[in-house]
Design a protein around this motif. Structure first.
Motif, PDB file in Angstrom:
ATOM      1  N   ARG A  22       0.829  -1.212   0.000  1.00  0.00           N
ATOM      2  CA  ARG A  22       0.000   0.000   0.000  1.00  0.00           C
ATOM      3  C   ARG A  22       0.860   1.258   0.000  1.00  0.00           C
ATOM      4  O   ARG A  22       0.529   2.232  -0.692  1.00  0.00           O
ATOM      5  N   PHE A  23       1.979   1.239   0.738  1.00  0.00           N
ATOM      6  CA  PHE A  23       2.890   2.394   0.703  1.00  0.00           C
ATOM      7  C   PHE A  23       3.405   2.628  -0.717  1.00  0.00           C
ATOM      8  O   PHE A  23       3.494   3.769  -1.167  1.00  0.00           O
ATOM      9  N   LYS A  24       3.732   1.572  -1.440  1.00  0.00           N
ATOM     10  CA  LYS A  24       4.188   1.713  -2.824  1.00  0.00           C
ATOM     11  C   LYS A  24       3.129   2.418  -3.660  1.00  0.00           C
ATOM     12  O   LYS A  24       3.441   3.319  -4.444  1.00  0.00           O
ATOM     13  N   GLU A  25       1.873   1.992  -3.499  1.00  0.00           N
ATOM     14  CA  GLU A  25       0.770   2.612  -4.240  1.00  0.00           C
ATOM     15  C   GLU A  25       0.613   4.083  -3.866  1.00  0.00           C
ATOM     16  O   GLU A  25       0.410   4.937  -4.741  1.00  0.00           O
ATOM     17  N   LEU A  26       0.681   4.393  -2.586  1.00  0.00           N
ATOM     18  CA  LEU A  26       0.503   5.762  -2.121  1.00  0.00           C
ATOM     19  C   LEU A  26       1.638   6.675  -2.582  1.00  0.00           C
ATOM     20  O   LEU A  26       1.396   7.820  -2.985  1.00  0.00           O
ATOM     21  N   ILE A  27       2.855   6.180  -2.523  1.00  0.00           N
ATOM     22  CA  ILE A  27       4.005   6.973  -2.976  1.00  0.00           C
ATOM     23  C   ILE A  27       3.849   7.297  -4.454  1.00  0.00           C
ATOM     24  O   ILE A  27       4.004   8.449  -4.870  1.00  0.00           O
ATOM     25  N   ALA A  28       3.514   6.298  -5.253  1.00  0.00           N
ATOM     26  CA  ALA A  28       3.337   6.511  -6.693  1.00  0.00           C
ATOM     27  C   ALA A  28       2.138   7.412  -6.970  1.00  0.00           C
ATOM     28  O   ALA A  28       2.204   8.319  -7.810  1.00  0.00           O
ATOM     29  N   GLY A  29       1.052   7.195  -6.270  1.00  0.00           N
ATOM     30  CA  GLY A  29      -0.160   7.962  -6.476  1.00  0.00           C
ATOM     31  C   GLY A  29      -0.012   9.441  -6.175  1.00  0.00           C
ATOM     32  O   GLY A  29      -0.688  10.282  -6.765  1.00  0.00           O
ATOM     33  N   HIS A  30       0.881   9.747  -5.250  1.00  0.00           N
ATOM     34  CA  HIS A  30       1.145  11.143  -4.895  1.00  0.00           C
ATOM     35  C   HIS A  30       2.358  11.707  -5.635  1.00  0.00           C
ATOM     36  O   HIS A  30       2.746  12.846  -5.416  1.00  0.00           O
ATOM     37  N   GLY A  31       2.974  10.893  -6.502  1.00  0.00           N
ATOM     38  CA  GLY A  31       4.140  11.354  -7.252  1.00  0.00           C
ATOM     39  C   GLY A  31       5.327  11.684  -6.372  1.00  0.00           C
ATOM     40  O   GLY A  31       6.085  12.615  -6.655  1.00  0.00           O
ATOM     41  N   LEU A  32       5.533  10.899  -5.315  1.00  0.00           N
ATOM     42  CA  LEU A  32       6.589  11.179  -4.341  1.00  0.00           C
ATOM     43  C   LEU A  32       7.814  10.277  -4.489  1.00  0.00           C
ATOM     44  O   LEU A  32       8.640  10.204  -3.583  1.00  0.00           O
ATOM     45  N   GLU A  33       7.937   9.617  -5.635  1.00  0.00           N
ATOM     46  CA  GLU A  33       9.054   8.681  -5.820  1.00  0.00           C
ATOM     47  C   GLU A  33      10.411   9.353  -5.646  1.00  0.00           C
ATOM     48  O   GLU A  33      11.372   8.709  -5.221  1.00  0.00           O
ATOM     49  N   ASP A  34      10.513  10.632  -5.969  1.00  0.00           N
ATOM     50  CA  ASP A  34      11.791  11.350  -5.834  1.00  0.00           C
ATOM     51  C   ASP A  34      12.029  11.856  -4.419  1.00  0.00           C
ATOM     52  O   ASP A  34      13.142  12.269  -4.100  1.00  0.00           O
ATOM     53  N   GLN A  35      11.000  11.823  -3.577  1.00  0.00           N
ATOM     54  CA  GLN A  35      11.124  12.376  -2.225  1.00  0.00           C
ATOM     55  C   GLN A  35      11.090  11.330  -1.120  1.00  0.00           C
ATOM     56  O   GLN A  35      11.588  11.570  -0.025  1.00  0.00           O
ATOM     57  N   VAL A  36      10.457  10.183  -1.397  1.00  0.00           N
ATOM     58  CA  VAL A  36      10.290   9.152  -0.370  1.00  0.00           C
ATOM     59  C   VAL A  36      10.895   7.852  -0.873  1.00  0.00           C
ATOM     60  O   VAL A  36      10.541   7.368  -1.946  1.00  0.00           O
ATOM     61  N   GLU A  37      11.807   7.288  -0.087  1.00  0.00           N
ATOM     62  CA  GLU A  37      12.393   5.994  -0.431  1.00  0.00           C
ATOM     63  C   GLU A  37      11.897   4.954   0.563  1.00  0.00           C
ATOM     64  O   GLU A  37      12.145   5.063   1.768  1.00  0.00           O
ATOM     65  N   LEU A  38      11.159   3.972   0.060  1.00  0.00           N
ATOM     66  CA  LEU A  38      10.611   2.904   0.882  1.00  0.00           C
ATOM     67  C   LEU A  38      11.687   1.850   1.107  1.00  0.00           C
ATOM     68  O   LEU A  38      12.293   1.360   0.158  1.00  0.00           O
ATOM     69  N   LYS A  39      11.910   1.524   2.378  1.00  0.00           N
ATOM     70  CA  LYS A  39      12.944   0.547   2.737  1.00  0.00           C
ATOM     71  C   LYS A  39      12.394  -0.432   3.766  1.00  0.00           C
ATOM     72  O   LYS A  39      11.542  -0.081   4.573  1.00  0.00           O
ATOM     73  N   GLY A  40      12.929  -1.650   3.737  1.00  0.00           N
ATOM     74  CA  GLY A  40      12.615  -2.637   4.757  1.00  0.00           C
ATOM     75  C   GLY A  40      13.629  -2.539   5.886  1.00  0.00           C
ATOM     76  O   GLY A  40      14.757  -2.104   5.678  1.00  0.00           O
ATOM     77  N   SER A  41      13.211  -2.909   7.071  1.00  0.00           N
ATOM     78  CA  SER A  41      14.087  -2.872   8.236  1.00  0.00           C
ATOM     79  C   SER A  41      13.752  -4.057   9.127  1.00  0.00           C
ATOM     80  O   SER A  41      12.598  -4.505   9.162  1.00  0.00           O
ATOM     81  N   PHE A  42      14.747  -4.530   9.828  1.00  0.00           N
ATOM     82  CA  PHE A  42      14.453  -5.541  10.836  1.00  0.00           C
ATOM     83  C   PHE A  42      14.045  -4.848  12.118  1.00  0.00           C
ATOM     84  O   PHE A  42      13.890  -3.621  12.137  1.00  0.00           O
ATOM     85  N   CYS A  43      13.849  -5.547  13.184  1.00  0.00           N
ATOM     86  CA  CYS A  43      13.226  -5.060  14.404  1.00  0.00           C
ATOM     87  C   CYS A  43      13.700  -3.656  14.810  1.00  0.00           C
ATOM     88  O   CYS A  43      14.888  -3.364  14.847  1.00  0.00           O
ATOM     89  N   MET A  44      12.717  -2.819  15.096  1.00  0.00           N
ATOM     90  CA  MET A  44      12.976  -1.452  15.554  1.00  0.00           C
ATOM     91  C   MET A  44      12.788  -1.333  17.063  1.00  0.00           C
ATOM     92  O   MET A  44      12.895  -0.251  17.623  1.00  0.00           O
ATOM     93  N   GLY A  45      12.458  -2.450  17.705  1.00  0.00           N
ATOM     94  CA  GLY A  45      12.338  -2.462  19.156  1.00  0.00           C
ATOM     95  C   GLY A  45      11.007  -1.961  19.691  1.00  0.00           C
ATOM     96  O   GLY A  45      10.897  -1.641  20.863  1.00  0.00           O
ATOM     97  N   HIS A  46       9.986  -1.900  18.857  1.00  0.00           N
ATOM     98  CA  HIS A  46       8.670  -1.442  19.300  1.00  0.00           C
ATOM     99  C   HIS A  46       7.619  -2.519  19.041  1.00  0.00           C
ATOM    100  O   HIS A  46       6.489  -2.215  18.646  1.00  0.00           O
ATOM    101  N   CYS A  47       7.963  -3.748  19.297  1.00  0.00           N
ATOM    102  CA  CYS A  47       7.100  -4.876  18.954  1.00  0.00           C
ATOM    103  C   CYS A  47       5.783  -4.885  19.720  1.00  0.00           C
ATOM    104  O   CYS A  47       4.815  -5.474  19.254  1.00  0.00           O
TER     105      CYS A  47
END
Length: 81
Positions: A22-47
């Motif tokens: 859904r984030f991919k769709e929203l980024i593309a839909g708002h034309g934010l590909e040049d401003q927002v980079e979607l990345k995966g991450s392992f645990c952020m410690g807020h489980c």
């Protein structure tokens, strides 16, 4: 700006793949590909937080499938305006 989504085991069970899609769709839909980079991450410690851990800027949020559009509008689009 990086938009990081946890893909660790707890978040994976809370639909992290659906959130990423859904984030991919929203980024593309708002034309934010040049401003927002979607990345995966392992645990952020807020489980224990509700939903999937998402980090944008210096803040970590719990994002649910039902709340993703509102989160994106408020936290991502709102911050980039």
């Amino acid at each position: 700006m990086d938009l990081m989504v946890c893909v660790g085991s707890s978040c994976h069970l809370n639909n992290s793949r659906e959130i990423i899609g859904r984030f991919k769709e929203l980024i593309a839909g708002h034309g934010l590909e040049d401003q927002v980079e979607l990345k995966g991450s392992f645990c952020m410690g807020h489980c224990a937080d509700e939903g999937v851990c998402v980090k944008f800027g210096d803040q970590v949020y719990g994002v649910t499938v039902d709340g993703i559009d509102e989160f994106f509008e408020k936290q991502v689009v709102g911050r980039l305006k």
